[in-house]
Design a protein around this motif. Structure first.
Motif, short mmCIF file in Angstrom:
data_model
loop_
_atom_site.label_atom_id
_atom_site.label_comp_id
_atom_site.label_asym_id
_atom_site.label_seq_id
_atom_site.Cartn_x
_atom_site.Cartn_y
_atom_site.Cartn_z
N SER A 226 -2.42 -4.45 13.35
CA SER A 226 -2.07 -4.35 12.12
C SER A 226 -3.71 -5.79 10.65
O SER A 226 -4.19 -6.32 11.61
CB SER A 226 -1.11 -5.65 11.55
OG SER A 226 -1.21 -5.92 9.99
N SER A 227 -3.93 -4.66 9.78
CA SER A 227 -5.16 -4.86 9.19
C SER A 227 -4.77 -6.22 7.84
O SER A 227 -5.78 -6.84 7.88
CB SER A 227 -5.66 -3.64 7.96
OG SER A 227 -4.83 -3.60 7.59
N SER A 228 -2.55 -6.53 8.29
CA SER A 228 -3.00 -8.16 6.99
C SER A 228 -2.50 -8.94 7.84
O SER A 228 -2.43 -10.00 7.19
CB SER A 228 -1.00 -7.56 6.62
OG SER A 228 -0.05 -7.89 7.94
N LEU A 229 -3.27 -9.08 8.90
CA LEU A 229 -3.41 -10.31 9.59
C LEU A 229 -4.40 -10.94 10.00
O LEU A 229 -5.18 -9.86 10.30
CB LEU A 229 -2.41 -10.08 10.62
CG LEU A 229 -0.84 -9.99 10.17
CD1 LEU A 229 0.40 -9.77 11.95
CD2 LEU A 229 -0.54 -11.17 9.22
N TYR B 255 -2.89 -9.11 1.87
CA TYR B 255 -3.01 -9.83 1.15
C TYR B 255 -2.65 -10.70 0.82
O TYR B 255 -2.43 -11.73 0.00
CB TYR B 255 -3.59 -9.16 -0.33
CG TYR B 255 -4.32 -7.88 -0.43
CD1 TYR B 255 -5.39 -8.25 0.11
CD2 TYR B 255 -4.27 -7.00 -1.16
CE1 TYR B 255 -5.45 -6.05 -0.11
CE2 TYR B 255 -4.56 -5.78 -1.42
CZ TYR B 255 -5.28 -5.42 -0.62
OH TYR B 255 -5.53 -4.14 -0.58
#
Lengths: 1163, 502
Positions: A734-737, A784
């Motif tokens: 995941s890009s959010s982590l 973010y």
């Protein structure tokens, strides 16, 4: 096979004759043989055609004159002179006996009767002029024909297996449900069976026409189920619990939001409609809350493509902007599969913690032809529950006096605007408008304000098909007006789906376009525009009509009857406050499946779901409740898109008793969001709602992007149709982590044992299965949330100002992990007439990601952290029964579901004692370690050890020392009970659903008690007025009466006998002491959720009208409460569909009872 | 042949699959992911001056509206709330809506969050080291903390407001330690400001003194003076030394030195007076105390502080009425706070020269430094009257009345000074409330329970605010230590450290 035998006979005895017959009669014959035969025989035939050409033109009445001829010659003669043909076996029949038959202009029946009489043979005239001759006394090969229809809708069922019991001889019904079967031997029993229907057995006896109506069977174990990644599986092979509903379950009785139609139909699913106006959202929770403060809605997947289904995606604080589920068009749904357990959902990895709901949409059938269906619905909605108000006492604050004495000072403040004044005696007083007014109770203000809501929903669908392709186009148009006077919805849905199979490729493409426009969503909560709130506290002597006639003052500003700026004049609001939102949503998907070799296929798929919403809100200048009378305005456009692309490579094979399958897949997901927002206040020209008209205005833009890549593997193996093992494994990136933490793995192990295939059990035991599953799923976080940024403030000041957000981020966040297991059994008895299934599940959700509120003294309000554990366990049961199933077509089916779930907060962040999930006034819903999730906290009265309320020397109850729990917003259990009766096309079905043991905090009740409008405030008022003078002082020498708070005296322990010195204290004391006890209501209810009475016209009749189906139905929703302890409200009347939105009632709109008609026609 | 074709097809497909997997090749995604997760909706680097502008604006606005407007205006018997805020006027401890929390939230979240961030960024050896930005932010931080500790007593000070560096449960510090430290900090700030170059100071981002270090010195020194005066009864040693120091450094002496923000009577709510923005129509009336004080002394400020009722006279509302009396009173007409106090164009002050003049009068009266108490007293009145817009003729007339001259015993003169200071603080009434607690003037009689409601303090004027519920929920252990240190528990009537004179 039967046909081949007959064929051999025919070849032997009537070769040429047969060929003629076959060419014109038996088209169903095996194609290949037929082709070869046609070629070889064609030339031979020519001559015979010529020879017999004359015979075909003979009339059916004919002359015959044979004397002492052999039977076979007689038959030949008839055959030559008519178009009848004979069928007999000459080694069985004595065809050499001689008979005499003479007749003129005889019909075939008479001749054959005569012949039979004289020869002792028997005969049978079949369709297509075929006459079968057989020996009279011997077992006859008879031909039985008939039509098989469904007892529910009287429609013909093609493809039904018709089998002679005890043999493997049989046939299947054709497209029109018709069959022809040759039967040798008497006393045969025909067995009619078809998937999804109960088998029917009929003794043939001497019948030659056997028509059968099959009753639909309830969910059978052999059902094909759509499972994770849209893979279809036999239900018996699954080790986890899945519920599948056919499309009719969600489109027969229309609900405003598709998800509402699932209520009471699936064990483990809790659905609460919010009464927030048309186009509002629905709260939907599967197997309890798994995320303390995050998203708890199940993932919705449509035809394999996940859908954006975030709660209240366009919601702002004051109104319910609806949710994505409302965009799902029930008319296009083929089936809904609810993957409850993590085992079922694990293949969806980090999105699966809340369960998954798979929707399969309709695609046209692959058969030649065009089918057009039209479906039309009309509904009327009326308020189901209105507040119970008192109609005796009018305006007044303390001492029971009417407050207004001065025509220049009529608009008053607390407490003079309460309804604790004198009895309404029809005297003349100065009213709130400054004019004389009759001091009496007007008609019910709610009935005056609301209108009857109406819905028109029309759907047209066209299906085109060929042998290997299909196309379905569907158009739906909906117009709904809500009970709130200017609340309207218009929605159009267009959907097209094409499917083709060419060679080894299967191509499936779909596009759906949804457009909606909702006007004037009602404002909720404590808001001047919340009309039901204003009306609920309106002094009992003031009429809604007087508000309607006096909306504007001399300066063009809002006119109201009170100073308190929390409440507006609802009729001013109708004219001066409004909103609309327009949504354009596109859902497209494309998939390509290739069969590479036997058992191996590759599926490639890509799907986009994109919604653009324009949202505009305005409050005109002069509105007292808005920005100090300056009014306000906001207008935004946002676009949210989710794009998923995936592949699946799948292989399956058998080896002896084993069969196995392996799949490898991957998915890439991109989520984007952007929003441009403009808002402001201070209208230059009143009533012109445009940003250019504002003296103060701001703009903002926001965008985000988020990507997740996944790889997964699935494996299954079964042994001897009895043991099934499923394994899944998935990794998400995941890009959010953060890069160190961004890969996570999820798995599931599922085992199913069909023990009835291992042991032989008594006959009544049709089948039985034990299943178990262990799995891990997750719940990731949005973009973010790792690093803090500064925001720039838009300002007219000559400074550049930068703000620091109050939420602190955490760099090393982990996704939430949900560990679960479940055990269950599916049992079927009495030939599947009784089905029972049971599941126990347990889940522990760890690493809860939440924005933890932190002490104010840190200067920040919250920090995003992983902390806390939430445990769920519960049971689900479902019982299905076909109680009556008569051959006459009368059936009675029943279904009972039961759900029980407990959510326990195991821990939260160690620095915190509790997390406030939601609050209204002094009531809060909190998560406290060791307690159930969702307890309502607030002050209670001070009580003695026996629980008696303690009363002080003034007769006042006393505030308790600290806030305490008043019960949980979650039900102890819920159930659904459906009954369905059908007879010859008539079907009556109704669903009763119940929610038991939950609590709701009614802020509206606190309000109505404080303001004295609640009927409960009547207690003791009569006594008070009898013992007090006109100025509200006790009459000397008379023992004062009034409301007495029940309880015991703090000093003496004796029961309280002191009345409160003023009627208004009844509501004021709890308000002043912030005690919520009286306003925490029992939210239990048992209601008729849905009822349908439908009639399907017989297929014979409708086919005359060139239709294939015609059904008329009378439908109802929310019809009646069998049990509802809470007065004033429907306990489902929460104001939002958030995690705890069902726990607080804030005088929003009432829920509605909806009654309507539905017409379905297919051509 | 078919077999070979199929195998080739398989190979192709396999390589497609492998390629597909490679695209997902997760390590390759790392850079991309980092880029994807970079927030485009904010900035990661900031000039501290821009943070200062935000914090300073809030010091005039959200930092004062909840406390000054709703709470201390009623405690100081300036306004009377007639709606929800009435519970405050009734001396009730458990407030609906948790209004006592407002100041806590405002000071830590709207003020300290910014000033502490600037201190962290610009401190010695830090990334954006900047002595003047540091000093100015430090003065403002002291002003903010002082207001908070005056309201509650012990508060998280040394570790407070540092959530961004990981202190999620700050400990509470004693008010004495806080006062001593604040005075020291202000001394250091004054020294730093003496060295500062205003032209590179706040680069046009100073809404208070427009980058002028001299005015900042006056302000910092006046603030130190106020704090020293407040602690003089309980810590006379440190207070005395500090007062001497303060009197030797520049102070606010004219109305041009006032730390002021003026509301703009335009159409933009960001420019309005915060009083107007938070002014809920009809929720307050002017107190009978104010009307009585001004009308009995023929004070020209009456028509400025209050609006006339329809007969042209002024009628104040009595604070703290019991319900029955209130119910009758509310149906009658009363004066609202005047436009000068609550209008769109109303000003807001952090500190005024008038306050300093009255404090100087007090110093002279009690021999703490300086001389001619009466001159300072008269100067304070004149500064106030000019500031609130009284015309010169009226000032001259009033200055001739006996009210404008100190007379009587020392205590009587002190009462005169305090009464005029009380009037001078409007509209920033929180300082008036602190002064009333410190000095006992103007004195507020205990409530009788017949006409006025004794509330939760047995009728006594509340001495502090109770700690916010949220702090008890989220920082329970630390707040408990502070409560244990309070002499009387977490009650409205428990007095703070410096409140010993009454």
């Amino acid at each position: 096979m039967k046909r081949l035998e007959l064929f051999a006979n025919r070849i032997c005895f009537k070769f040429f004759n047969y060929l003629i017959i076959d060419l014109f009669y038996d088209r169903a014959f095996n194609k290949k043989i037929y082709l070869i035969m046609r070629l070889t025989v064609f030339l031979i035939l020519i001559g015979i055609f010529q020879a017999s050409a004359a015979a075909f033109s003979l009339p059916s009445d004919f002359d015959i004159d044979v004397k002492d001829k052999m039977v076979k010659d007689v038959l030949t003669e008839i055959q030559e002179n008519t178009d009848y043909r004979f069928f007999y076996s000459d080694n069985m029949i004595d065809l050499d006996q001689r008979i005499t038959i003479q007749a003129r202009n005889a019909n075939i029946e008479t001749v054959m009767l005569d012949l039979a009489d004289k020869s002792g043979l028997s005969y049978k005239i079949m369709e297509d002029n075929l006459i079968v001759i057989s020996p009279a006394k011997e077992i006859v090969a008879i031909t039985v024909t008939g039509t098989v229809i469904s007892s529910t809708d009287q429609a013909a069922i093609p493809g039904v297996n018709v089998l002679i019991k005890g043999t493997n001889v049989g046939t299947i019904t054709d497209v029109n449900g018709k069959y022809v079967l040759e039967i040798e031997g008497d006393n045969s029993i025909l067995v009619f069976s078809y998937v999804g229907y109960l088998s029917e057995e009929v003794e043939v006896g001497d019948q030659s026409v056997i028509n059968v109506a099959l009753a639909e069977s309830i969910e059978a174990l052999q059902e094909i189920i759509v499972t994770g990644l849209s893979i279809e599986r036999d239900k018996e092979s699954l080790g986890y619990s899945v519920s599948q509903l056919p499309g009719e379950e969600v489109n027969q009785v229309k609900a405003d939001n598709f998800a509402s139609a699932l209520s009471g139909k699936v064990a483990g699913l809790q659905v609460t409609e919010s009464s927030t106006g048309v186009g509002g959202s629905t709260r939907i929770i599967l197997r309890g809350i798994t995320s303390i403060s995050g998203n708890n809605r199940p993932l919705f997947v449509i035809d394999g493509v996940p859908m954006l289904s975030g709660y209240n995606e366009e919601n702002d604080a004051d109104k319910d902007g609806g949710d994505a589920l409302g965009d799902i068009n029930p008319e296009d749904i083929e089936s809904v599969s609810v993957l409850k357990g993590a085992g079922a959902a694990a293949v969806y990895g980090s999105r699966a913690a809340n369960g998954v709901i798979l929707i399969t949409t309709k695609k046209g059938a692959m058969k030649k032809g065009v089918e057009v269906s039209f479906n039309s619905t009309y509904l009327r909605d009326n308020p189901l529950v209105l507040p119970d108000l008192q109609n005796v006492y009018g305006q007044g604050g303390l001492r029971g006096r009417y407050p207004i004495t001065n025509p220049n000072n009529t608009v008053l403040d607390h407490p003079s605007i309460w309804s604790y004044g004198p009895k309404m005696d029809s005297s003349t007083v100065i009213g709130w408008t400054g004019e004389d007014m009759t001091y009496a109770s007007p008609e019910n203000q709610f009935e005056y304000y609301y209108r009857t809501g109406q819905s028109f929903i029309n759907n047209l669908s066209v299906e085109l098909g060929s042998d290997n392709s299909s196309l379905r186009v569907s158009l739906t148009d909906q117009h709904t007006s809500g009970i709130s006077p200017n609340n309207n919805l218009s929605r159009q849905t267009f959907s097209a789906r094409g499917f083709t199979k060419q060679n080894i490729f299967e191509l499936d493409a779909k596009v759906t376009y949804i457009h909606h426009n909702v006007e004037n969503r009602p404002l909720l909560r404590e808001n001047g525009g919340n009309a039901p709130l204003s009306l609920s506290i309106l002094p009992r002597n003031i009429s809604a009509q007087s508000l309607e006639e006096n909306t504007t003052d001399e300066f063009g500003n809002e006119r109201t009857w009170l100073i308190d700026e929390t409440f507006g004049n609802p009729y001013w609001m109708l004219q001066n406050q409004g909103n609309y939102d327009i949504k354009n949503r596109y859902q497209t998907s494309f998939s390509l499946k290739t069969d590479i070799t036997k058992g191996l296929y590759l599926l490639l798929r890509s799907g986009l779901d994109q919604a653009t919403v324009e949202d505009k809100n305005w409050v005109n200048k002069g509105t007292k409740t808005s920005s100090n009378g300056r009014g306000n305005y906001s207008h935004s456009i946002s676009t949210r898109a989710e794009w998923n692309s995936d592949f699946l490579l799948s292989y399956s094979n058998n080896a002896g008793q084993f069969s196995y399958g392996v799949s490898l897949g991957g998915n890439y997901r991109v989520d984007t969001y952007s929003k441009i927002d403009q808002w402001g206040s201070g209208y230059q020209i009143p009533g012109y709602y445009n940003i250019s008209n504002l003296s103060e205005y701001y703009t903002n833009e926001y965008s985000s992007r988020y990507e997740v890549g996944s790889l997964y593997a699935l494996g299954n193996v079964s042994y001897g149709d009895a043991l099934y093992l499923d394994l899944t494994y998935r990794s998400d990136w995941s890009s959010s982590l953060s890069l160190e933490n961004n890969q996570f793995n999820y798995y599931s192990v599922n085992l199913s044992w069909l023990f009835t295939n291992t042991f032989t059990l008594p006959d009544f035991f049709s089948s039985g299965k034990l299943r178990g599953s262990i799995a891990q799923t997750g719940n990731d976080t949005g973009p973010y949330r790792l690093e803090n940024v500064y925001n720039v403030i838009q300002s007219p000041l000559p400074y550049s100002m930068v703000s620091i957000p109050g939420e602190l981020k955490t760099f090393d966040l982990l996704p939430e992990i949900n560990d679960t297991w479940e055990l269950g059994t599916d049992l079927a008895f009495l030939k599947n007439r009784l089905l029972f299934n049971f599941t126990y599940y347990y889940s522990l959700a760890k690493n809860q990601i939440m924005s933890v509120p932190i002490p104010t003294s840190t200067s920040y309000s919250s920090k995003v952290l992983n902390s806390g554990e939430l445990q769920n366990d519960g049971i689900e049961m479902q019982l299905d029964a076909v109680i009556i199933n008569r051959p006459s077509g009368f059936t009675w089916d029943a279904m009972l579901i039961y759900t029980q779930n407990n959510t326990l907060v195991k821990s939260i962040h160690p620095d915190l004692n509790s997390i406030i999930l939601n609050s209204a006034w002094q009531a809060s819903i909190q998560a406290i370690p060791g307690e159930e999730y969702g307890l309502i906290y607030g002050y209670d009265w001070k009580r003695d050890v026996n629980g008696n309320r303690l009363i002080d020397s003034k007769g006042w109850p006393i505030q308790g020392d600290s806030i305490v729990s008043h019960g949980s917003i979650n039900p102890d259990f819920t159930f659904g009970f459906r009954n369905s009766f059908s007879y010859k096309g008539f079907t009556l079905s109704f669903l009763i659903d119940g929610t038991m043991g939950a609590k709701i905090y009614s802020w509206g009740k606190t309000y109505k008690m404080l303001w004295g409008t609640d009927a409960e405030t009547l207690e003791g008022r009569e006594e008070w007025f009898e013992t007090h003078d006109d100025n509200g002082f006790p009459i000397p020498g008379v023992e004062p009466g009034g409301y007495i708070f029940e309880g015991v005296m703090e000093d003496s322990g004796e029961p309280n006998t002191i009345p409160i010195e003023d009627p208004a204290y009844r509501g004021y004391l709890p308000y002043k002491d912030q005690v919520i006890t009286e306003s925490v209501l029992d939210a239990s209810s048992i209601r008729i959720r849905e009822a349908v009475l439908s009639y399907t016209f017989p297929s014979k009749l409708v086919s005359k009208w060139k239709m294939t189906n015609l059904t008329l139905a009378l439908t109802g929703r929310n019809l009646y409460f069998f049990y509802k302890p809470a007065d004033h409200i429907d306990p489902e009347a929460g104001y939002s569909s958030g995690n705890t939105g069902n726990g607080i009632e804030q005088s929003t709109l009432p829920s509605t009872r909806s009654i309507g008609f539905n017409l379905r026609v297919s051509f | 042949m078919m077999q070979i074709l199929k195998k080739q097809k398989m190979k192709k497909l396999t390589s497609v699959v492998i390629a597909f997997v490679f695209v997902f090749g997760m390590n390759a995604c790392d850079d991309r992911f980092e880029e994807v997760n970079t927030n485009p909706n904010g900035i990661s680097d900031v000039d501290p001056a821009h943070l200062f502008a935000t914090g300073a604006r809030a010091s005039f606005r959200s930092g004062v509206t909840g406390y000054d407007y709703k709470i201390t205006s009623q405690m100081a018997h300036f306004y009377v709330g007639v709606f929800v805020e009435r519970f405050i006027d009734q001396y009730q401890q458990d407030l609906s809506g948790g209004s006592y929390e407002d100041l806590y939230n405002a000071v830590y979240r709207d003020l300290i969050r910014y000033y502490n961030e600037i201190l962290l960024l610009t401190g010695p050896g830090m990334e954006k080291e900047h002595p003047m930005q540091y000093a100015v932010a430090d003065v403002m931080a002291v002003l903010s903390f002082a207001k908070l500790t005056d309201a509650f007593g012990d508060i998280p000070y040394f570790n407070g407001g540092l959530g961004n560096i990981g202190d999620l449960s700050p400990v509470y510090d004693s008010q004495r330690d806080i006062y001593v430290d604040m005075i020291e900090r202000l001394g250091n700030d004054i020294e730093a400001l003496k060295q500062a170059d205003g032209t590179v100071g706040l680069i046009g981002q100073d809404p208070i003194y427009y980058d002028d270090p001299d005015l900042w010195i006056r302000f910092a020194n006046s603030l130190r003076f106020r704090l020293a005066m407040r602690m003089r009864h309980v810590e006379p040693g440190i207070a005395g030394e500090t007062i001497t120091k303060c009197l030797s450094e520049p102070l606010l002496t004219t109305n041009l030195h006032n730390a002021i923000q003026i509301g703009v009577d335009g159409d933009n709510s960001q420019l309005f007076s915060p009083w107007y923005n938070s002014y809920s129509y009809y929720n307050f009336r002017i107190s009978d105390r104010v009307v009585t004080q001004l009308s009995t002394t023929n004070d020209p400020r009456l028509s400025i502080y209050a609006t006339p009722i329809s007969d042209g006279t002024y009628k104040g509302f009595v604070n703290g009425l019991v319900e029955e009396v209130f119910a009758e009173a509310i149906d009658m007409e009363h004066s609202y706070p005047g436009e000068y106090l609550v209008g769109r164009g109303a000003p807001t002050y952090l500190m005024t020269a008038a306050e300093i003049a009255f404090l100087q009068a007090e110093c002279a009266l009690f021999g703490l430094g300086g001389s001619d108490a009466n001159a300072h007293y008269r100067n304070g009145i004149e500064l106030t009257m000019r500031r609130v817009g009284v015309d010169e003729d009226s000032i001259t007339t009033f200055m001739a009345t006996e009210t404008a001259t100190l007379s009587g015993t020392q205590e009587e003169q002190f009462e005169q000074i305090c009464t005029q200071l009380w009037l001078a603080f409007a509209p920033n009434i929180s300082e008036a409330y602190s002064m009333m607690r410190r000095t006992g003037y103007p004195s507020i009689p205990d409530r009788d329970g017949v006409i006025t409601d004794p509330g939760d303090t047995e009728g006594e004027l509340p001495s502090r605010l109770v700690y916010p519920l949220s702090e008890k929920l989220r920082n329970g252990d630390n707040v408990q230590v502070a409560i244990d240190n309070l002499n009387g528990g977490d009650e409205l009537k428990t007095r703070v450290w410096w409140d010993v004179r009454r």
